[in-house]
Structure formats: C-alpha cells, structure tokens
Scaffold this motif. Structure first.
Motif, PDB file in Angstrom:
ATOM      1  N   PRO A 163       0.827  -1.210   0.000  1.00 57.89           N
ATOM      2  CA  PRO A 163       0.000   0.000   0.000  1.00 57.89           C
ATOM      3  C   PRO A 163       0.861   1.259   0.000  1.00 57.89           C
ATOM      4  O   PRO A 163       1.950   1.280   0.578  1.00 57.89           O
ATOM      5  CB  PRO A 163      -0.796  -0.132   1.305  1.00 57.89           C
ATOM      6  CG  PRO A 163      -0.819  -1.597   1.584  1.00 57.89           C
ATOM      7  CD  PRO A 163       0.505  -2.109   1.106  1.00 57.89           C
ATOM      8  N   ASN A 164       0.366   2.297  -0.642  1.00 58.70           N
ATOM      9  CA  ASN A 164       1.201   3.498  -0.768  1.00 58.70           C
ATOM     10  C   ASN A 164       0.428   4.803  -0.634  1.00 58.70           C
ATOM     11  O   ASN A 164       0.977   5.871  -0.873  1.00 58.70           O
ATOM     12  CB  ASN A 164       1.938   3.492  -2.114  1.00 58.70           C
ATOM     13  CG  ASN A 164       0.987   3.669  -3.295  1.00 58.70           C
ATOM     14  OD1 ASN A 164      -0.202   3.426  -3.198  1.00 58.70           O
ATOM     15  ND2 ASN A 164       1.531   4.071  -4.423  1.00 58.70           N
ATOM     16  N   ASN A 165      -0.843   4.720  -0.239  1.00 62.89           N
ATOM     17  CA  ASN A 165      -1.652   5.939  -0.190  1.00 62.89           C
ATOM     18  C   ASN A 165      -1.637   6.546   1.201  1.00 62.89           C
ATOM     19  O   ASN A 165      -2.144   5.947   2.154  1.00 62.89           O
ATOM     20  CB  ASN A 165      -3.094   5.641  -0.607  1.00 62.89           C
ATOM     21  CG  ASN A 165      -3.942   6.896  -0.682  1.00 62.89           C
ATOM     22  OD1 ASN A 165      -3.427   8.004  -0.763  1.00 62.89           O
ATOM     23  ND2 ASN A 165      -5.249   6.724  -0.660  1.00 62.89           N
ATOM     24  N   GLY A 166      -1.053   7.729   1.318  1.00 67.01           N
ATOM     25  CA  GLY A 166      -1.078   8.429   2.593  1.00 67.01           C
ATOM     26  C   GLY A 166       0.270   8.506   3.266  1.00 67.01           C
ATOM     27  O   GLY A 166       1.225   7.810   2.903  1.00 67.01           O
ATOM     28  N   CYS A 167       0.334   9.352   4.275  1.00 64.69           N
ATOM     29  CA  CYS A 167       1.596   9.557   4.985  1.00 64.69           C
ATOM     30  C   CYS A 167       2.006   8.343   5.812  1.00 64.69           C
ATOM     31  O   CYS A 167       3.173   8.215   6.185  1.00 64.69           O
ATOM     32  CB  CYS A 167       1.498  10.793   5.876  1.00 64.69           C
ATOM     33  SG  CYS A 167       1.321  12.337   4.944  1.00 64.69           S
TER      34      CYS A 167
END
Length: 722
Positions: A305-309
């Motif tokens: 996953p790579n969405n968000g801080c």
C-alpha cells in the motif's frame, strides 16, 4: 359463440405481451443502431411504440459530442535530499497515473481489443453486428444492454461515472451516477451517440488510450499504469503477455476478477484465457506464445500500500503536517471548496522544505536517546529545526513512529504529532518551563532596563496583586511562594546572571517591574500561542513557563533571535506544481519585525552565556559556530526543553511526558544517561550535523546595545520596525 377468457389466460396473455414488447424494443434497438451509424438521425418511421418514441426524443436532446476529460490523478509530496527533490508520499482519492501511448505495452492494447471490442479498428463507435447478436442472445433474459458495448461506448460510460463522482451535491451526485450505470435503453442510446461523437473527434489510439487510463481495476485502482504497478509491480510498458491478459480480464468485473485475493484468481484466469484465445484467433499471437501464456499460472506480485503519509518513505509526521496544510494553499483555488475539489482531482506535486539528510540524523538521535519502546512511562521527544529569517522548517522528527491506521501500530507509534498545534494533528502542547523567560527578558530590555541591573532571586512568597496587570485580575488571591529549580540558587544577582543560570524567582522579581500582560504580548510578537488554541495565559506563573506550547512554535520563537528580531511564521510547503506543470507559490511567507534589532541583539548576547557557561552548556556543539539559547524544565522535570539558534538555524528539542504525567526525567535513566540530559544529547548531535552543512552554518551575531547592558550610552530600546 361467446367465450370467456380465464384469469390464467389473461395472465398468460400479459406475459406474452411483455415478451413481445421486449422483442420489439430489442429489434428497434438494433435498427436504431444501424441508423445512428449511418446518419446520427432517427427517421420517424421507426417510431413503433410509445417507449421507442420517448427514447428517440431523449436521443435527439443529447449533446452532439463528449470530450475525454483529464482524469483524477495521484498527488505527490516531496522533500529534499542532497539538494534534490525526492518523492516521499503519494496521496490520492483514486490511484491513477495517466500515461501516453508509448508507455503501454502492445500486449495490453491487443488484449483490450481482443477481449472488449474485436472490431474496434473497423467500426465508427457502434458495432451494429455486436448489437444485433446481443439483441438475439439476450432476448430470453429481457435485456438490451449486455454484450454490445464497444470500447468507445465503455469510455463514454466511464467518463459519465467519473463526472458524477465529482458532483458536490450528494443528491445530484447520486442521480448522475445512477443515470451513468442504469440498464436502460436511454442509457445505451446515450452511450451510442456519444461514442460516435468520440470517433469523429478523436483518433482510434486516443480513444483506446483514454479507455485504458480511465478504467477501474478493482478497489481504488484506476488506469492501466497503476493497475500494472499494483498487481505485478511493473509499469504498463513492461508487462508480459499473460499479465496483460490478466489485467484486461478485470475491466468487466473489477471487484470480482482482480488479483488482490487468491480467492479471485480462478475467475481472473478463466477470463484471461478467453482473452488469450481471442488474441490468438485475431492473429495477435502465435501458437507458441498462446500455449506458453495459457500454461502460465496466476502469480501476482502485489505492490505494498502506498496511499497516505502512513506509507511515506521518510519524514511521516512532516508529511502529515504538510497534508493538513494543503486546504490552505491558494495555489489550489480561491475558496475552500475549490481547493478541496482540486486536490481530489489530483495531479499536484507539493514540495516541502524538509531536508531528509538532517531529518534522518535527528530521527536517529531521538530514537537512540529517547527509545520509543520505553514502557515505564509515556516518553515523548521531538526536534524541530527552522531557518531564521524565512520560517522554513528543515526538520520535524519525534521518537515515536507515525501510524494513523484504524488499529494503530502499537506502543512504539502514535498518530499524534508532538511538534504541532492540536488543529494540525498535534497534542495540546507541553509546558515550556524556563524557555518562556526569553519573553520577560525581551520586555525588560524593551522598557529600557539593563542586563546589569540587580534583582532578588531568593525564593519567597509574592502577593499576586502586587504585579502590574492590565488584563488579569489577581485581587483577593492568596500569596504564592515561587521557588527556584535548585535550593542553592537565590540572593541578589544581575539579570545577566539570572538568565545564564535560569533563576526562577529573579525573573518573577523582574516581572514585578513590568506588566505581565506586556510580557504576554511580547511572547505573541514572537509568534507564541497555546497549542490547544486557548488564550495565552498571562498570570505571574506563566512567566516561568506554564503555558502548553508546541515545539514548532518555540523553534520559530528562538529563530526570531537568530534573525535579529525578525519573526517568520513556520512554513513547510515551499512550492506547488499543478497538473498543468506550472509552478505556484506554497505557503505564503509571513515575517514581521517582532522586536527592535538592538533589543534582539542584546537578548542574543544574554542567551549566549546560557550556552557557553550556563544551563545549556551540555548541549553546545562546540564546533566554533556562535549559538544562543535557553533551557526549560517544568516542575518535577516532567517536561524538558532546549531551544537555541545560530544566525542560520534554530532548533527546539523537547523531551517529556506525553500523557500529562509527572514522571521526573531526573529520576530515570534513558539509554545509559540521566533522563534530564536526554535533551542535551539530542540537541548537541542534531545541531552539530546542521552546522556541518555550509548552507546552514551560522556566523557572528550583531553586537548588543551597550545601553541595554550597563545603562551607559545613549540609545534606549527602539520600537519594533525601526
């Protein structure tokens, strides 16, 4: 002979009528398609029923064409490493990366045509043969929508869905979305007319590419590039033949055939193999390639996953702070609503001022000196570095890892940013202790008092009504005994000595000669405010640091001394690059001459002794760079601070209790040293690294005003701005 029709006969007649009506509709639909392709006109002779007439009227009222919109994209947040931008986080409503024709594998384009529209290169947007076949095949199911959509028609449907999702009004959004997906003759007619318009307006490649960039591939993944990266960890130009067929297998039923779950593999493979058959049948692949692809098992290589801080590569709390500031960026729009819509549409690159080289040094120092796995009490620590004269934040680090997931990441992580105000995801702040004395010292000098004046530093009771206060009423309150941090402190001393040794009661004595509300206002001029948003306290106890303030605020305050009295509000976003590739300003710079330069220079002079021979000495880098600062310790040493600045870099370090507890750091060992010394170790190692960078290495401070040191000379304190 008169006969009576039974109830059952009436029912059977009705059913036959329904089927007959469906047949008429299906036949008409096929006939209309042929006419559409020929002339985009519907002759009146085709009006064979009331429903058909209504559909034709609907069709005539549609616009003549539809445009291929720019689609929702990812946003990127950047920091700096070795002077170059580095992407640290990806933020999106829809995971999409639109790509050009050359960035898509031939396997993908051929699989799309074979699986979705095998006469794509021949027809003009509507495939009449497919519609007639679908009409006959679906008659028994009373359906008029399945099996006849061309790629252009599917593109139309997706465009209308995406437009619906961007509607602000919930009711209108729901209606628009329903209209885009309803299984009705009118919807099909609309798609046909718009598809023909697309074919007239765009090339075949543009239509196929538009479809590949807009299509859904399961969950929040849209577009072929993001799909290839998510499921196979490769770009769309680098997928293999079986991978391409697996990706296109998803588009008809993205949530049932994607590869996020092994339970869906069989459904994907069944459709994949049919696409491979069609590719072979159309001559796109030879026998050997076909057989090899069929024999290839479903083996996704899922991207993490790579969405968000939460998934930021570095500086996660800084990322979160920047993300919370995005709604304030005028580069995204003039109103809050416009900015929210622009950010949701995506395609923005946010460039922060964070220096990852220095960020990593600070982070490592914090973890080493204030272990996040500490279980004896709620230990927190943070470091914020900032450029005097600009307010640009270079470092935002804390000892706990960032985790804002639903379940959290355990005791070594937190979603609370210790460094910022509550409104930006921070805590309610921490008492600053004696660091707050800087503002009494400043007000003292502003009023023309000097560093050589003598005050009484002996612990004693004070009648609170004896303090000048135009904003706080202390009448009737019982006398309060103010104590020093160490029993041996006290007696008569100069203000310079009181500052160097941080003698509490000496500053209380100074405040009696001032107005405590003026001290508060001087603190405000330094940009100081409570982290919880409440009014800054002005009671006498506030003089020695009872207000809860965020580290980023104190870093900006001490940076004001480094900038010779120029206060600059903290900023972290340097610039914004929009979807059009054009640069726009980031956060607006907001700098004011908070205190007169001669006062600021004299404050720096007094604070230099703190770092050279006073309470801040253990934190001094000893690298030859002039530095001035102030320590702060609250009751029981529950909160501990060291804030200091050079002419090029300020640094605020806080170590303490995060839960309101009062565990004394003087009574506990952290990483082999007394907890009271933890702030010094973090500060010294972090500032040494900052000073080693020529860009951040400070120089000499301006000379102090002699009149404010000893009272000799001619100058009194100048007013701010002069």
């Amino acid at each position: 002979m008169q006969t009576a029709m039974s109830q059952s006969s009436v029912s059977d007649y009705g059913k036959r009528g329904t089927v007959f009506g469906s047949l008429i509709g299906l036949v008409l639909f096929s006939l209309l398609a042929g006419v559409l392709v020929a002339s985009l006109a519907l002759p009146s002779i085709l009006v064979a029923s009331r429903s058909a007439s209504a559909s034709i009227g609907f069709f005539d009222n549609l616009p003549g064409y539809l445009t291929i919109d720019t689609q929702t994209e990812r946003n990127q947040i950047y920091a700096q490493r070795d002077g170059a931008p580095v992407a640290i986080a990806t933020i999106y409503d829809q995971d999409r990366q639109s790509v050009s024709w050359d960035a898509v594998s031939k396997f993908i384009t051929e699989a799309t045509v074979a699986g979705e529209d095998r006469r794509f290169w021949e027809h003009g947007g509507v495939d009449v043969k497919a519609i007639v076949r679908a009409a006959a095949g679906n008659l028994v199911h009373k359906s008029i929508t399945s099996g006849s959509s061309t790629i252009a028609m599917q593109l139309v449907k997706n465009i209308l869905i995406q437009r619906a999702l961007r509607v602000d009004d919930p009711a209108k959004k729901k209606a628009a979305y329903a209209a885009a997906i309803d299984d009705t003759l009118n919807r099909k007619l609309r798609e046909m007319k718009f598809a023909i318009g697309l074919e007239k307006r765009y090339s075949k490649k543009e239509i196929l590419l538009g479809y590949l960039n807009i299509a859904g591939f399961g969950g929040n993944t849209y577009g072929i590039e993001s799909a290839a990266q998510k499921y196979f960890s490769v770009s769309a130009k680098d997928v293999t033949l079986p991978q391409a067929a697996s990706l296109i297998a998803m588009v008809q039923q993205p949530n049932a055939r994607n590869l996020s779950d092994p339970a869906l593999y069989a459904a994907n493979k069944e459709r994949r193999d049919l696409i491979l058959f069609d590719m072979h049948d159309l001559g796109y692949i030879d026998d050997a390639a076909y057989q090899a692809a069929l024999a290839t098992p479903i083996e996704p290589k899922l991207r993490t996953p790579n969405n968000g801080c939460l998934y930021a590569a570095d500086a996660k709390f800084a990322c979160d702070f920047a993300l919370r500031l995005v709604p304030t960026l005028t580069a995204l729009g003039a109103t809050a609503e416009a900015r929210a819509a622009a950010w949701a549409a995506g395609g923005y690159s946010i460039y922060t001022s964070i220096d990852l080289n220095q960020q990593d040094v600070a982070q490592n120092n914090l973890v080493a000196s204030a272990p996040p796995q500490e279980t004896r009490f709620a230990l927190g620590a943070a470091a914020v570095a900032m450029q005097p004269g600009t307010g640009r934040i270079l470092v935002m680090a804390q000892n706990k890892g960032f985790d804002n997931s639903k379940d959290g990441g355990g005791p070594t992580t937190t979603a609370v940013d210790y460094m910022t105000d509550k409104q930006y995801g921070g805590s309610i702040g921490f008492q600053t202790g004696s660091t707050y004395k800087i503002f009494t010292l400043t007000q003292w000098l502003k009023k023309g008092h000097t560093l050589s004046e003598v005050v009484n530093g002996t612990s004693r009771a004070f009648n609170l009504s004896s303090f000048n206060s135009r904003c706080v009423n202390s009448d009737g309150q019982a006398p309060f005994v103010f104590h020093n941090d160490s029993p041996g402190e006290g007696g008569m001393m100069t203000v310079a000595t009181a500052t160097k040794n941080s003698v509490n009661v000496a500053f209380i004595s100074m405040a009696q000669k001032l107005d405590v509300c003026d001290i508060r206002d001087t603190a405000k001029a330094y940009g100081v405010h409570r982290a919880d948003g409440a009014e800054l306290g002005a009671q006498p106890a506030a003089i020695i640091g009872t207000n809860e303030i965020a580290p980023v605020t104190m870093a900006a305050a001490i940076a004001t001394v480094g900038a010779n009295g120029l206060y600059c509000a903290p900023t972290i976003i340097d610039r914004v690059v929009g979807p059009d590739g054009k640069d726009a300003p980031g956060q607006a710079r907001s700098c004011t001459q908070a205190i007169a330069p001669n006062v600021a220079a004299t404050v720096a002079y007094a604070l230099s002794a703190v770092m050279s021979s006073g309470t801040g000495t253990p934190g001094r880098p000893r690298d030859g760079v002039p530095i001035v600062g102030k320590t702060g310790t609250t009751d029981d040493a529950a909160q501990n601070w060291l804030i200091a600045t050079t002419t090029k870099m300020s640094l605020a370090v806080w170590v303490g209790n995060t839960d309101g507890g009062h565990r004394s750091l003087r009574k506990i060992t952290l990483s082999g040293t007394n907890g009271y010394n933890t702030k010094f170790n973090i500060f010294r190692n972090t500032m040494t690294s900052l000073n080693a960078n020529p860009e951040y290495r400070g120089g000499a401070f301006p000379a102090p005003d002699p009149a404010l040191i000893s009272g000799r000379g001619t100058a009194a304190a100048q007013r701010p701005g002069r």
